[in-house]
Design a protein around this motif. Structure first.
Motif, mmCIF file in Angstrom:
data_model
loop_
_atom_site.group_PDB
_atom_site.id
_atom_site.type_symbol
_atom_site.label_atom_id
_atom_site.label_comp_id
_atom_site.label_asym_id
_atom_site.label_seq_id
_atom_site.Cartn_x
_atom_site.Cartn_y
_atom_site.Cartn_z
ATOM 1 N N HIS A 1 0.813 -1.276 0.414
ATOM 2 C CA HIS A 1 0.324 -0.345 -0.137
ATOM 3 C C HIS A 1 0.886 1.172 -0.183
ATOM 4 N N PRO A 2 0.212 2.661 -0.796
ATOM 5 C CA PRO A 2 1.176 3.702 -1.090
ATOM 6 C C PRO A 2 0.862 4.429 0.580
ATOM 7 N N VAL A 3 2.280 4.596 0.833
ATOM 8 C CA VAL A 3 2.992 5.467 2.476
ATOM 9 C C VAL A 3 3.325 6.851 1.660
ATOM 10 N N TRP A 4 1.940 7.568 2.433
ATOM 11 C CA TRP A 4 2.433 9.523 1.800
ATOM 12 C C TRP A 4 3.416 10.360 3.355
ATOM 13 N N ARG A 5 4.406 10.550 2.884
ATOM 14 C CA ARG A 5 4.528 11.897 4.440
ATOM 15 C C ARG A 5 4.602 12.990 4.147
ATOM 16 N N ILE A 6 4.186 13.448 5.040
ATOM 17 C CA ILE A 6 3.869 14.672 4.715
ATOM 18 C C ILE A 6 4.800 15.070 6.295
ATOM 19 N N GLU A 7 5.577 16.380 5.494
ATOM 20 C CA GLU A 7 6.427 17.118 6.790
ATOM 21 C C GLU A 7 6.515 18.784 6.672
ATOM 22 N N ILE A 8 6.042 18.971 7.128
ATOM 23 C CA ILE A 8 5.618 20.192 8.605
ATOM 24 C C ILE A 8 6.371 20.792 9.147
ATOM 25 N N THR A 9 7.112 21.914 8.133
ATOM 26 C CA THR A 9 8.238 22.965 8.935
ATOM 27 C C THR A 9 7.142 24.348 9.908
ATOM 28 N N PHE A 10 7.870 24.585 11.461
ATOM 29 C CA PHE A 10 7.104 25.897 11.787
ATOM 30 C C PHE A 10 8.160 26.870 11.902
ATOM 31 N N THR A 11 7.651 28.223 11.754
ATOM 32 C CA THR A 11 9.042 29.616 11.929
ATOM 33 C C THR A 11 8.022 29.776 12.957
ATOM 34 N N GLU A 12 8.806 30.259 13.620
ATOM 35 C CA GLU A 12 7.853 31.775 14.841
ATOM 36 C C GLU A 12 8.865 32.741 15.169
ATOM 37 N N ASP A 13 8.634 33.307 15.613
ATOM 38 C CA ASP A 13 8.158 34.670 15.906
ATOM 39 C C ASP A 13 8.063 35.612 16.961
ATOM 40 N N ASP A 14 7.852 36.342 18.093
ATOM 41 C CA ASP A 14 7.341 37.001 18.582
ATOM 42 C C ASP A 14 5.865 36.035 19.656
ATOM 43 N N SER A 15 5.183 36.347 18.194
ATOM 44 C CA SER A 15 3.783 35.905 19.113
ATOM 45 C C SER A 15 3.113 35.346 17.750
ATOM 46 N N THR A 16 3.900 35.088 16.693
ATOM 47 C CA THR A 16 3.609 34.346 15.074
ATOM 48 C C THR A 16 4.180 32.857 14.563
ATOM 49 N N THR A 17 3.229 32.063 14.325
ATOM 50 C CA THR A 17 3.911 30.823 13.943
ATOM 51 C C THR A 17 3.171 30.401 12.728
ATOM 52 N N ARG A 18 4.052 29.731 12.132
ATOM 53 C CA ARG A 18 3.685 29.680 10.877
ATOM 54 C C ARG A 18 4.039 28.150 10.051
ATOM 55 N N ALA A 19 3.211 27.598 10.042
ATOM 56 C CA ALA A 19 3.525 25.992 9.440
ATOM 57 C C ALA A 19 3.548 26.324 8.016
ATOM 58 N N ASP A 20 4.667 25.164 7.354
ATOM 59 C CA ASP A 20 4.578 24.966 6.111
ATOM 60 C C ASP A 20 4.455 23.647 5.800
ATOM 61 N N ALA A 21 3.511 22.837 5.346
ATOM 62 C CA ALA A 21 2.856 21.270 4.886
ATOM 63 C C ALA A 21 3.541 20.605 4.003
ATOM 64 N N LEU A 22 4.334 19.881 3.177
ATOM 65 C CA LEU A 22 4.688 19.801 2.504
ATOM 66 C C LEU A 22 4.934 18.293 1.938
ATOM 67 N N LEU A 23 3.887 17.609 0.778
ATOM 68 C CA LEU A 23 4.182 16.886 0.400
ATOM 69 C C LEU A 23 4.511 16.476 -1.430
ATOM 70 N N ASP A 24 5.400 15.193 -1.165
ATOM 71 C CA ASP A 24 5.885 14.875 -2.881
ATOM 72 C C ASP A 24 5.006 13.864 -3.727
ATOM 73 N N ILE A 25 4.283 13.444 -4.190
ATOM 74 C CA ILE A 25 3.231 12.358 -5.040
ATOM 75 C C ILE A 25 3.821 12.689 -6.443
ATOM 76 N N ALA A 26 5.093 11.274 -6.659
ATOM 77 C CA ALA A 26 5.641 11.171 -7.134
ATOM 78 C C ALA A 26 5.720 12.334 -8.399
ATOM 79 N N GLY A 27 6.976 12.651 -7.800
ATOM 80 C CA GLY A 27 7.405 14.027 -7.726
ATOM 81 C C GLY A 27 6.709 15.754 -8.491
ATOM 82 N N ASP A 28 4.938 14.839 -7.766
ATOM 83 C CA ASP A 28 4.304 15.926 -8.145
ATOM 84 C C ASP A 28 4.524 17.152 -6.681
ATOM 85 N N HIS A 29 4.508 18.479 -6.894
ATOM 86 C CA HIS A 29 4.766 18.982 -5.030
ATOM 87 C C HIS A 29 3.439 19.734 -4.676
#
Length: 88
Positions: A4-32
Motif C-alpha cells: 500500500h502506498p505511504v505518503w509522508r507529509i513534512e511540516i516545518t514551523f517558523t516562529e517569531d514573538d507572537s506568530t507561528t507559521r506552518a508549511d506542510a509539504l507533500l511530494d507524490i511521484a514528483g508532484d509537489h
C-alpha cells in the motif's frame, strides 16, 4: 500481499514573538503540494508554543487538503473529459 502506498507529509514551523507559521509539504511521484497556515497569539495569552503549532499545522493541512481535492478533480476531468467537482 499487496503493498500500500505511504505518503509522508513534512511540516516545518517558523516562529517569531507572537506568530507561528506552518508549511506542510507533500511530494507524490514528483508532484509537489504545499499548504501553509498561520496562528497568532493574543498578547494577553500565555506563551504556549505547541498550541500555536497545532493551530498553524491544522490550517496548513486544510490548505493542503484543498489542493489535493483540486488535483483529484483535474485528474478525473482528464479521464472523463468534462468538468467535475470533488467535495470533502
Amino acid at each position: 500481499m499487496t503493498s500500500h502506498p505511504v505518503w509522508r507529509i513534512e511540516i516545518t514551523f517558523t516562529e517569531d514573538d507572537s506568530t507561528t507559521r506552518a508549511d506542510a509539504l507533500l511530494d507524490i511521484a514528483g508532484d509537489h503540494h504545499h499548504g501553509w497556515g498561520r496562528s497568532r497569539r493574543n498578547p494577553t495569552d500565555q506563551d504556549v508554543p505547541i498550541i500555536g503549532e497545532e493551530v498553524a499545522a491544522a490550517r496548513a493541512l486544510i490548505r493542503l487538503a484543498h489542493q489535493l481535492l483540486g488535483a483529484a478533480a483535474n485528474d478525473i476531468e482528464e479521464i472523463e473529459h468534462h468538468p467535475v467537482q470533488v467535495h470533502a
